[in-house]
Design a protein around this motif. Structure first.
Motif, PDB file in Angstrom:
ATOM      1  N   ASP A 143       6.418  -3.653   7.432  1.00 51.62           N
ATOM      2  CA  ASP A 143       5.802  -2.405   7.636  1.00 51.62           C
ATOM      3  C   ASP A 143       6.327  -1.313   7.467  1.00 51.62           C
ATOM      4  OD1 ASP A 143       3.365  -4.447   8.090  1.00 51.62           O
ATOM      5  OD2 ASP A 143       3.295  -4.710   9.786  1.00 51.62           O
ATOM      6  N   LEU A 144       5.044  -0.201   7.192  1.00 53.56           N
ATOM      7  CA  LEU A 144       6.230   1.178   7.210  1.00 53.56           C
ATOM      8  C   LEU A 144       4.708   1.837   7.697  1.00 53.56           C
ATOM      9  CD1 LEU A 144       7.388   3.302   6.522  1.00 53.56           C
ATOM     10  CD2 LEU A 144       6.241   3.967   4.125  1.00 53.56           C
ATOM     11  N   ARG A 145       5.399   2.993   9.305  1.00 53.52           N
ATOM     12  CA  ARG A 145       4.194   2.979  10.669  1.00 53.52           C
ATOM     13  C   ARG A 145       5.010   4.868   9.739  1.00 53.52           C
ATOM     14  NH1 ARG A 145       3.796  -0.465  15.411  1.00 53.52           N
ATOM     15  NH2 ARG A 145       4.206   1.461  16.718  1.00 53.52           N
ATOM     16  N   ASP A 146       3.371   4.975   9.858  1.00 50.08           N
ATOM     17  CA  ASP A 146       4.421   6.710  10.256  1.00 50.08           C
ATOM     18  C   ASP A 146       4.168   7.363  11.458  1.00 50.08           C
ATOM     19  OD1 ASP A 146       2.733   9.108   8.362  1.00 50.08           O
ATOM     20  OD2 ASP A 146       1.596   9.187  10.442  1.00 50.08           O
ATOM     21  N   ALA A 147       4.700   8.763  11.315  1.00 51.01           N
ATOM     22  CA  ALA A 147       5.358   9.308  12.159  1.00 51.01           C
ATOM     23  C   ALA A 147       4.452   9.516  14.073  1.00 51.01           C
ATOM     24  CB  ALA A 147       6.075  10.822  11.805  1.00 51.01           C
ATOM     25  N   THR A 177       0.862  -1.596  -0.254  1.00 47.71           N
ATOM     26  CA  THR A 177      -0.015  -0.244  -0.052  1.00 47.71           C
ATOM     27  C   THR A 177       1.335   1.334  -0.253  1.00 47.71           C
ATOM     28  OG1 THR A 177       0.171  -0.286   2.442  1.00 47.71           O
ATOM     29  CG2 THR A 177      -2.300  -1.278   0.848  1.00 47.71           C
ATOM     30  N   ALA A 178       2.262   1.465  -0.007  1.00 45.37           N
ATOM     31  CA  ALA A 178       3.248   2.201   0.593  1.00 45.37           C
ATOM     32  C   ALA A 178       3.600   2.239  -0.807  1.00 45.37           C
ATOM     33  CB  ALA A 178       4.734   2.381   1.020  1.00 45.37           C
ATOM     34  N   THR A 179       3.511   4.007  -1.354  1.00 44.85           N
ATOM     35  CA  THR A 179       4.030   3.977  -2.743  1.00 44.85           C
ATOM     36  C   THR A 179       5.660   4.321  -2.952  1.00 44.85           C
ATOM     37  OG1 THR A 179       1.891   5.034  -2.847  1.00 44.85           O
ATOM     38  CG2 THR A 179       3.609   6.274  -4.156  1.00 44.85           C
ATOM     39  N   ARG A 180       5.779   3.901  -4.030  1.00 43.04           N
ATOM     40  CA  ARG A 180       7.767   4.255  -3.769  1.00 43.04           C
ATOM     41  C   ARG A 180       7.926   5.584  -4.269  1.00 43.04           C
ATOM     42  NH1 ARG A 180      10.870  -0.147  -7.560  1.00 43.04           N
ATOM     43  NH2 ARG A 180      14.060   1.744  -7.211  1.00 43.04           N
ATOM     44  N   ASN A 181       9.545   6.228  -3.642  1.00 48.66           N
ATOM     45  CA  ASN A 181       9.463   7.522  -4.043  1.00 48.66           C
ATOM     46  C   ASN A 181       8.816   8.802  -3.621  1.00 48.66           C
ATOM     47  OD1 ASN A 181      12.048   6.787  -5.425  1.00 48.66           O
ATOM     48  ND2 ASN A 181      10.588   6.942  -7.661  1.00 48.66           N
ATOM     49  N   THR A 182       7.078   8.130  -2.238  1.00 42.75           N
ATOM     50  CA  THR A 182       6.910   9.140  -2.157  1.00 42.75           C
ATOM     51  C   THR A 182       6.027   8.409  -0.312  1.00 42.75           C
ATOM     52  OG1 THR A 182       5.174   8.647  -3.676  1.00 42.75           O
ATOM     53  CG2 THR A 182       4.398   9.504  -1.770  1.00 42.75           C
ATOM     54  N   GLU A 209       1.218   1.375   6.725  1.00 39.60           N
ATOM     55  CA  GLU A 209       0.953   1.066   4.711  1.00 39.60           C
ATOM     56  C   GLU A 209       1.987  -0.424   5.164  1.00 39.60           C
ATOM     57  OE1 GLU A 209       0.393   4.660   2.536  1.00 39.60           O
ATOM     58  OE2 GLU A 209       2.539   4.902   4.057  1.00 39.60           O
ATOM     59  N   THR A 210       2.555  -1.316   3.614  1.00 39.24           N
ATOM     60  CA  THR A 210       3.197  -1.941   3.662  1.00 39.24           C
ATOM     61  C   THR A 210       4.170  -1.531   1.891  1.00 39.24           C
ATOM     62  OG1 THR A 210       1.873  -3.598   2.503  1.00 39.24           O
ATOM     63  CG2 THR A 210       1.512  -3.309   4.779  1.00 39.24           C
ATOM     64  N   ILE A 211       5.065  -2.211   2.671  1.00 35.86           N
ATOM     65  CA  ILE A 211       5.886  -2.384   1.286  1.00 35.86           C
ATOM     66  C   ILE A 211       6.274  -3.777   0.917  1.00 35.86           C
ATOM     67  CG2 ILE A 211       8.153  -1.799   0.581  1.00 35.86           C
ATOM     68  CD1 ILE A 211       8.506  -0.127   2.583  1.00 35.86           C
ATOM     69  N   GLN A 212       6.174  -4.216  -0.297  1.00 32.39           N
ATOM     70  CA  GLN A 212       6.044  -5.359  -0.491  1.00 32.39           C
ATOM     71  C   GLN A 212       6.981  -6.073  -1.493  1.00 32.39           C
ATOM     72  OE1 GLN A 212       2.551  -7.088  -1.062  1.00 32.39           O
ATOM     73  NE2 GLN A 212       1.892  -7.620   0.995  1.00 32.39           N
TER      74      GLN A 212
END
Lengths: 666, 462
Positions: free
Chosen positions: A138-142, A75-80, A115-118
């Motif tokens: 998992d990418l956790r928000d600040a 769900t995470a966006t690369r370069n963003t 979000e997730t990075i796969q």
């Protein structure tokens, strides 16, 4: 979406080449097809802590270079949301067994859910895929609650390691509120432990260090209904202050245990209190009076031309307050014609020596300077008849008129040092070195010293404000400050064991920590065992080599010797496999065993096992290559027999404790 | 080059590296490794062809050494009067006949038969009334409080002062450490420090650059679970070797990894060098003898270690007898004496008797007056120095008058030293090869006691 630091935009594909000769044995058959698998060395990644997450692709079988197409999903966006330099494929070089893909989170201003990075392996005729073809981070928000990695790292700086009770508190409150809550907590004193023992029988001087170990190690709830030591931050600061205001039982046992414990409790009082009180309490304490010989120091005799003892006068200036050289507020030396400027002269020492006359054992039973009985649990008493009451000149020209009392003079002298512009930067830098890094930037020292000078409410010497400034500073908290060539400090050798014991809850069933003694020989460090008033190491100590060539410092390296480098590791091996006390405990109930119950179920999943240990022991900062080395060792232990789970956990925990990453905390 | 199934030990690997048998990047890091191994390598390091070792026997707590070297004959009366119940019977003493004139007849504690035989054979001498001094000091100076060592009469301070030879400033650095800083180039290729302690960490051997290597009577610290071939050890060893071979960019990481690797190299080298069989495997003097046997093993391994100069620290006993001093010394002096005799004999058998000098030290002598069966902290005391290179069968310094109220008595028979630790240290440092012009580097106060342009040694025992 603004990058928090210059490092976060750089993602690196690291490639681990064959790192030992054994793997060449696998190269014999070129007909063996490549088998590849994918996994991750970090299951989480954080906007607040921009350590890159590392994905690993492993290969068994062949040795040829092989190109592996990959796809980024999730769900995470690369370069963003994150960056990586990996393209649509990665190449396993010839001979390599694994490659790493690093994914760096980007801090943005958006409030998002996790979000997730796969990363997904794509099929190819060059290999077959073993296991799942996708791994996920998992990418956790600040805005997410504080994570285990940052909380653990914080507790290594601010406490005695990531003890599970404290970890949950830090995560629940966040750093700043946790510090505030700690400052408000009741003080955990040391002396009651010794006094309780003294009520049962004679107490000998090794009991003091056992008591302090107990004090630092005891869990908040040692048994149902009992609560102790909730002020872990205060305990850590007092422990650090003992390395500045040194007293020692090392050479001989002349300092009695109850008196030493009472002295330590004055550091507990001041740790998050006011620095002036520390200076005063230390000066007036008989344990210091014995150690630096100002107890019983009497005025000079003009007729005989006798002078007072100068020992304490020198050290209170050199070591306890202002140091040898005039400092700027950022801790750098002031210069005059290119030369550093001494803070005091011999004349100043003789004046201060005259101030510290007339002190003798106090307590309810003493009222004679000449015939005072040893009493180390009460502050020394002032006997004005033995005090030099002539006029004196303190630093920077402050004069004391003749005829003043002992305590008037002492208070003025302490104010003279407390208000000296050196004291803020001098003490701030020492504490930063104990807690965070060996080479704080001048700007960091300046920020902390400014809090010493004024806590914001026009109070000077507010230690709670100083400690908070040290721990909340960006240099202590931001990932970018952990990656420089000089980042970090050597974890104090004694603290390596303390950290392990706290993290893995090595509480004896009896709650009796009696066997925590005789560690000095393994670490050249143990509370109350300093070889001299100069502590185990001095702030300007540094090992020969790059650190010296760069004109920087690394104090703790002073006690990294051919013996301690090996014996401390032996002690960790023993701690992991058996229990903390090297020479055993007097009964099984007194054994301090590391509790790996959360790790044993992971024994059949080496990646998960090592990930968890890395987070718990060093806040997840195990380098990918070290991770691989530990993994290689773990998987060589066959999953058979009755002890393989324990053997695997022990192997992983020991090797991580032996790693450079564990021992150099960043 | 590395080959299949070649389980190369760290030590061998370094041996190969120095033969340029590895690639250039590795070679560079190996050279760096070796360069840093022995701390600093002085640019103009002395190149010694001979071997010399100095052994400090430290007797912590304050040996009551006026009962070790005791007045007899005409001076016995003063001694007996001041010491009262602590006086040894004159008939029990072992009389000695020094070559030099000392103005008093002297005898040794009755338990020192071994030391007496060494003295008689010219292999041992005494230094009388030695202690830490800031400058030559008189009773008037003492009463004036002029230039006294800090914490005079205190264990911790005076131990520190014997070991630093700087009694007026705290330095945290010992004179053997500074000596080794200066001479370290003599051992430039050794992975093991010039300074070796058999008795733990001590200030004496700590230099600005040199870190003492500490072993115990059984040898060096060995990494457990590493070198044995059974069980999980080979797995652990492979992992540790791989971790130590990692390269880091952070200099603390880099230094830590290198220093730990060096410690392991030092162990391997040390274990190999000290595996030799000695001519005599048991020395007299119990645990003290065991410590000295370890010193002998290291000396026997000097060529394997690649060293020309070594400095050893051995500490034994606790001598702080505020009570029961006579009985305790009756037990302990024979142990010291037996250990000395058998250590000297072993050095002789090993052919290094002239290359090894042992000296005794203790933070202070004790009060001559008794506190009823015990004595208290004082200042000046007597020491001995032993070895083939020693000008033996002599008593150096000035043996003081002991009567109460004599010109050196600061009260209660606490005697002001008449020979300084500085002179003693200087004499040994010169023998070890420190040049006279460099003496102030290791002994900053030496010129207060000794004219550096003098053509004779400060005391004369070497």
């Amino acid at each position: 979406m603004i990058s928090k630091n210059i490092f976060s935009t750089i993602a690196v594909i690291g490639v681990l080449l064959i790192h030992n000769s054994r793997s060449l044995g696998q190269t014999v058959s070129t007909l063996t097809p490549d088998v590849i698998s994918i996994s991750t060395l970090n299951t989480e990644s954080y906007e607040s802590w921009t350590r890159p997450a590392t994905i690993v692709i492993r290969r068994s079988g062949g040795v040829r270079a092989v190109t592996i197409p990959i796809v980024f999903l999730g769900t995470a966006t690369r370069n963003t949301d994150y960056t990586t330099t990996a393209g649509s494929s990665v190449t396993m070089p010839m001979g390599a067994r694994e490659l790493f893909i690093q994914i760096t989170p980007r801090l943005d201003a958006l409030v998002e859910s996790t979000e997730t990075i796969q990363v997904q392996l794509q099929a190819s005729t060059a290999y077959t895929i073993s296991g799942a073809n996708t791994t996920s981070v998992d990418l956790r928000d600040a805005s997410a609650p504080l994570n285990d990695e940052e909380a653990t790292r914080f507790l290594i700086q601010a406490g005695f390691g990531a003890d599970p009770d404290e970890l949950s508190d830090v995560k629940a409150l966040g750093f700043s509120a946790w510090i505030d809550a700690q400052i408000a907590r009741p003080k955990g004193y040391l002396q009651p432990i010794i006094t309780a023992k003294a009520a049962i029988g004679p107490v000998y001087h090794p009991e003091t260090k056992v008591a302090l170990w107990t004090q630092m190690m005891r869990r908040r709830y040692p048994s149902p209904g009992v609560t102790v030591n909730t002020d872990i931050l205060r305990q850590r600061i007092a422990y650090s202050l003992l390395q500045i205001f040194v007293i020692s039982q090392n050479v001989d046992a002349l300092l009695p245990p109850e008196g030493v414990a009472n002295y330590y409790d004055r550091l507990i009082d001041g740790a998050l209190g006011n620095f002036r009180d520390i200076l005063y309490d230390v000066t007036m304490h008989p344990a210091m009076g014995i150690y630096l010989s100002h107890r019983g120091n009497r005025k000079g005799n003009v007729a005989l031309n006798i002078f007072p003892d100068e020992n304490y006068a020198r050290e209170i200036m050199q070591l306890f307050s202002i140091g040898l050289w005039e400092l700027n507020n950022d801790g750098t030396r002031k210069l005059s014609n290119g030369q550093p400027i001494p803070t005091y002269s011999n004349v100043d020492i003789t004046n201060f020596a005259r101030v510290f006359t007339g002190l003798q054992y106090g307590g309810p039973n003493n009222d004679s300077f000449e015939w005072a009985g040893e009493e180390t649990k009460f502050p020394m008493k002032a006997y004005d008849a033995f005090h030099d009451q002539d006029a004196k000149t303190l630093l920077r020209g402050q004069t004391l008129a003749a005829g003043r009392t002992t305590l008037q003079d002492i208070n003025s002298a302490i104010d003279n040092l407390f208000n000296h512009s050196n004291t803020g930067p001098f003490i701030s830098k020492l504490l930063i070195q104990r807690l965070v890094n060996s080479n704080p930037s001048p700007a960091y020292v300046d920020r902390v010293a400014s809090k010493f000078n004024n806590n914001g409410a026009n109070v000077r010497g507010d230690m709670g404000a100083v400690v908070k400034a040290i721990l909340m500073d960006e240099e202590a908290r931001n990932y970018s400050y952990t990656t420089g060539v000089l980042a970090g400090k050597m974890r104090e050798p004694y603290m390596t064991l303390m950290n392990m014991g706290k993290t893995f809850n090595a509480q004896p069933a009896s709650n009796n920590y009696e066997s925590a003694t005789y560690m000095y020989e393994f670490y050249l460090q143990e509370p109350f065992q300093s070889p001299s008033v100069f502590n185990f190491y001095k702030p300007e100590d540094r090992p020969f080599g790059e650190v010296t060539l760069m004109d920087k410092y690394a104090p703790e390296f002073k006690i990294l010797t051919a013996v301690t480098a090996i014996e401390s590791q032996n002690n960790l091996l023993n701690s992991v496999q058996n229990q903390i006390a090297r020479w055993g405990a007097s009964s099984p109930a007194n054994e301090m065993k590391l509790n790996f119950s959360a790790e044993l179920p992971l024994a059949n999943n080496p990646d998960a096992l090592i990930r968890q240990l890395s987070v718990r022991m060093l806040g997840g900062s195990l380098q990918p290559k070290t991770f691989q080395i530990v993994r290689d060792a773990v998987i060589k232990i066959d999953a058979s027999g009755s002890t393989w789970q324990k053997d695997r956990v022990d192997m992983a925990a020991y090797l991580i404790a032996a790693s450079t990453e564990f021992n150099i905390q960043k | 080059m590395l080959t299949e199934n070649n389980n190369i030990g760290r030590r061998k690997f370094i041996g190969q590296a120095s033969c340029a048998a590895v690639g250039s990047t590795s070679l560079m890091s190996m050279l760096t490794n070796l360069l840093f191994t022995n701390s600093a390598v002085a640019q103009n390091a002395p190149a010694f062809t001979d071997y010399k070792a100095m052994v400090c026997l430290f007797l912590p707590g304050g040996n009551d050494s006026f009962n070790m070297l005791v007045p007899m004959g005409g001076a016995y009366g003063d001694y007996a009067t001041v010491r009262q119940d602590l006086a040894l019977p004159q008939a029990s003493l072992l009389p000695i006949t020094p070559i030099n004139t000392i103005g008093k007849q002297l005898g040794l504690h009755p338990g020192m038969t071994g030391i007496k035989s060494l003295f008689d054979a010219g292999k041992l001498s005494f230094i009388a009334n030695i202690g830490s001094l800031v400058r030559p000091t008189t009773l008037i100076d003492f009463n004036n409080g002029a230039s006294l060592p800090y914490g005079v009469f205190s264990h911790s301070d005076q131990q520190e002062q014997w070991q630093t030879s700087i009694p007026d400033v705290r330095s945290g650095i010992g004179w053997a450490g500074r000596t080794a800083d200066l001479l370290v180039g003599a051992n430039r290729n050794s992975a093991v420090s010039m300074n070796i302690s058999i008795s733990g960490n001590n200030l004496w051997q700590v230099g600005n650059k040199v870190v003492p290597y500490t072993v115990n009577a059984d040898g060096a610290a060995k990494l457990n679970g590493y070198s044995d071939s059974w069980g999980l050890n080979p797995i652990r060893k492979a992992a540790i070797d791989n971790m130590l071979a990692q390269e880091y960019s952070n200099v603390l990481d880099k230094t830590y990894t290198r220093m730990k690797g060096n410690a392991m190299d030092a162990y391997e080298l040390f274990a190999q060098a000290t595996s030799t069989t000695l001519p005599a495997d048991t020395l007299g003097g119990g645990p003290l003898g065991n410590s000295l046997r370890q010193v002998a093993k290291i000396i026997a391994g000097r060529n394997t270690l690649g060293v020309k100069r070594q400095i050893f620290y051995v500490q034994w006993g606790g001598w702080d007898f505020h009570d029961n001093v006579l009985n305790n010394m009756n037990t302990m002096m024979p142990i010291v004496s037996d250990a000395m005799k058998s250590f000297y004999d072993l050095m002789l058998a090993m052919g290094v008797a002239n290359d090894v000098t042992l000296f005794s030290a203790s933070e202070f002598g004790r009060s001559l007056t008794s506190n009823a069966e015990g004595s208290d902290h004082a200042w000046g005391g007597n020491q001995f120095v032993m070895g083939g290179a020693v000008n033996g069968k002599r008593v150096f310094g000035t043996y003081p008058d002991l009567f109460s109220g004599n010109p050196l008595d600061t009260g209660r028979g606490r005697i002001i030293p008449t020979t300084s630790v500085d002179e003693h240290s200087a004499e040994l440092a010169l023998w070890m090869g420190v040049s006279k012009s460099d003496l102030p580097l290791i002994l900053p106060n030496i010129s207060r006691f000794y004219n550096l342009s003098s053509t004779v040694n400060p005391i004369g025992f070497m």
